[in-house]
Design a protein around this motif. Structure first.
Motif, PDB file in Angstrom:
ATOM      1  N   LEU A  23     126.555 -85.341 -37.467  1.00  0.00           N
ATOM      2  CA  LEU A  23     127.233 -85.713 -38.707  1.00  0.00           C
ATOM      3  C   LEU A  23     126.759 -87.068 -39.216  1.00  0.00           C
ATOM      4  N   MET A  31     133.997 -82.128 -47.338  1.00  0.00           N
ATOM      5  CA  MET A  31     133.575 -80.882 -46.718  1.00  0.00           C
ATOM      6  C   MET A  31     133.810 -79.727 -47.693  1.00  0.00           C
ATOM      7  N   TYR A  97     137.210 -75.822 -38.649  1.00  0.00           N
ATOM      8  CA  TYR A  97     137.523 -77.253 -38.673  1.00  0.00           C
ATOM      9  C   TYR A  97     137.317 -77.880 -37.302  1.00  0.00           C
ATOM     10  N   TYR A 101     135.945 -84.068 -38.562  1.00  0.00           N
ATOM     11  CA  TYR A 101     136.096 -84.051 -40.016  1.00  0.00           C
ATOM     12  C   TYR A 101     137.405 -84.693 -40.482  1.00  0.00           C
ATOM     13  N   TRP A 104     137.845 -86.809 -43.705  1.00  0.00           N
ATOM     14  CA  TRP A 104     137.185 -86.369 -44.921  1.00  0.00           C
ATOM     15  C   TRP A 104     138.028 -85.339 -45.664  1.00  0.00           C
ATOM     16  N   VAL A 106     138.770 -81.993 -47.935  1.00  0.00           N
ATOM     17  CA  VAL A 106     138.194 -80.661 -47.779  1.00  0.00           C
ATOM     18  C   VAL A 106     138.417 -79.840 -49.046  1.00  0.00           C
ATOM     19  N   TRP A 155     141.157 -74.597 -40.962  1.00  0.00           N
ATOM     20  CA  TRP A 155     141.005 -75.542 -42.070  1.00  0.00           C
ATOM     21  C   TRP A 155     142.327 -75.890 -42.734  1.00  0.00           C
ATOM     22  N   ARG A 158     144.060 -79.288 -42.333  1.00  0.00           N
ATOM     23  CA  ARG A 158     143.630 -80.479 -43.072  1.00  0.00           C
ATOM     24  C   ARG A 158     144.225 -80.538 -44.478  1.00  0.00           C
TER      25      ARG A 158
END
Length: 260
Positions: A23, A31, A97, A101, A104, A106, A155, A158
């Protein structure tokens, strides 16, 4: 098996992600995540063309796309990637996920699961030049309904900004006008409109045929398609019922209603 299935899917995909991804450091990142065949490449083209408009960059095609919106893990490191006026790097992924991350925002692209799974089976069949039974794939752990569910579950941790594939088809500009800034991607309306106008499926197909695609695995592999199969004619009722049973709780959590 029902208990082990999501664990196997999540563990396998997460392990692949950890092993492959390096990364970027010290960059503001958004993302761009989706299950395969959910419109991710289309949005990458739109964002790339919008960035191109703002920085007067090179024309966007399948060869230059990664310079604007890199694809994890294949286009890392990303030091040479172009950024928009906000200097934010947009990274595309089909992986689940990961804690890496966590800082960040999404943008999660969501497509109705039966349509996504059917499209994926058709593309895999073209890619490998062999028939793939879509009903059989629906029940598979790695690329079927369970995989769709576990990908989106990962995901949703997030609190992502959601984009509905069907909304993109109806009006891509309106679908992205508020979603992009909510996920930290700051583009002018003029740039976004330029991105949409230069990223039609017809344009993408033309570019792919004329200039090629470094990720293509065969000349017969038609990655960009305009027509979609009728899932109710291709998938059995048993498969549709299974998809609804497995995926509808997650789909409902994302405030969408399963299309039947």
């Amino acid at each position: 098996m029902k208990i082990l299935a999501p664990l196997v899917v999540t563990a396998e995909r997460s392990l692949r992600a950890v092993l492959h991804e390096r990364l970027p450091q010290n960059r503001e990142v958004t993302m761009l995540a989706s299950f395969p065949r959910s419109g991710n490449t289309w949005i990458r083209f739109i964002i790339a063309n919008a960035i191109r408009y703002e920085i007067d960059g090179p024309e966007v095609d399948f060869n230059t796309l990664a310079g604007y919106v890199p694809d994890l893990p294949y286009h890392i490191p990303t030091k040479g990637a172009l950024a928009s006026a906000s200097h934010r790097l947009v990274l595309k992924t089909h992986y689940p996920y990961l804690p890496a991350y966590k800082n960040w925002p999404v943008l999660l692209v969501v497509r109705e699961p039966a349509a996504a799974l059917l499209s994926l089976s058709e593309n895999l069949a073209q890619e490998h030049s062999k028939r793939i039974d879509p009903d059989k794939m629906v029940f598979g752990m790695r690329s079927g309904a369970v995989a769709w569910r576990e990908f989106h579950r990962s995901w949703l941790k997030r609190d992502p900004v959601l984009v509905n594939y069907d909304d993109l088809v109806v009006d891509a500009f309106n679908a992205l006008q508020s979603a992009l800034p909510q996920s930290g991607i700051l583009l002018s309306d003029k740039a976004l409109r330029f991105g949409v106008e230069n990223s039609s499926r017809e344009k993408m197909r033309e570019l792919r045929l004329q200039r090629g695609d470094p990720n293509a695995r065969g000349t017969a592999f038609d990655f960009v398609r305009t027509a979609e199969s009728d899932r109710n004619k291709v998938l059995s009722q048993r498969s549709l019922d299974y998809i609804e049973a497995i995926c509808s709780p997650v789909f409902s959590e994302m405030r969408y209603v399963l299309a039947r």
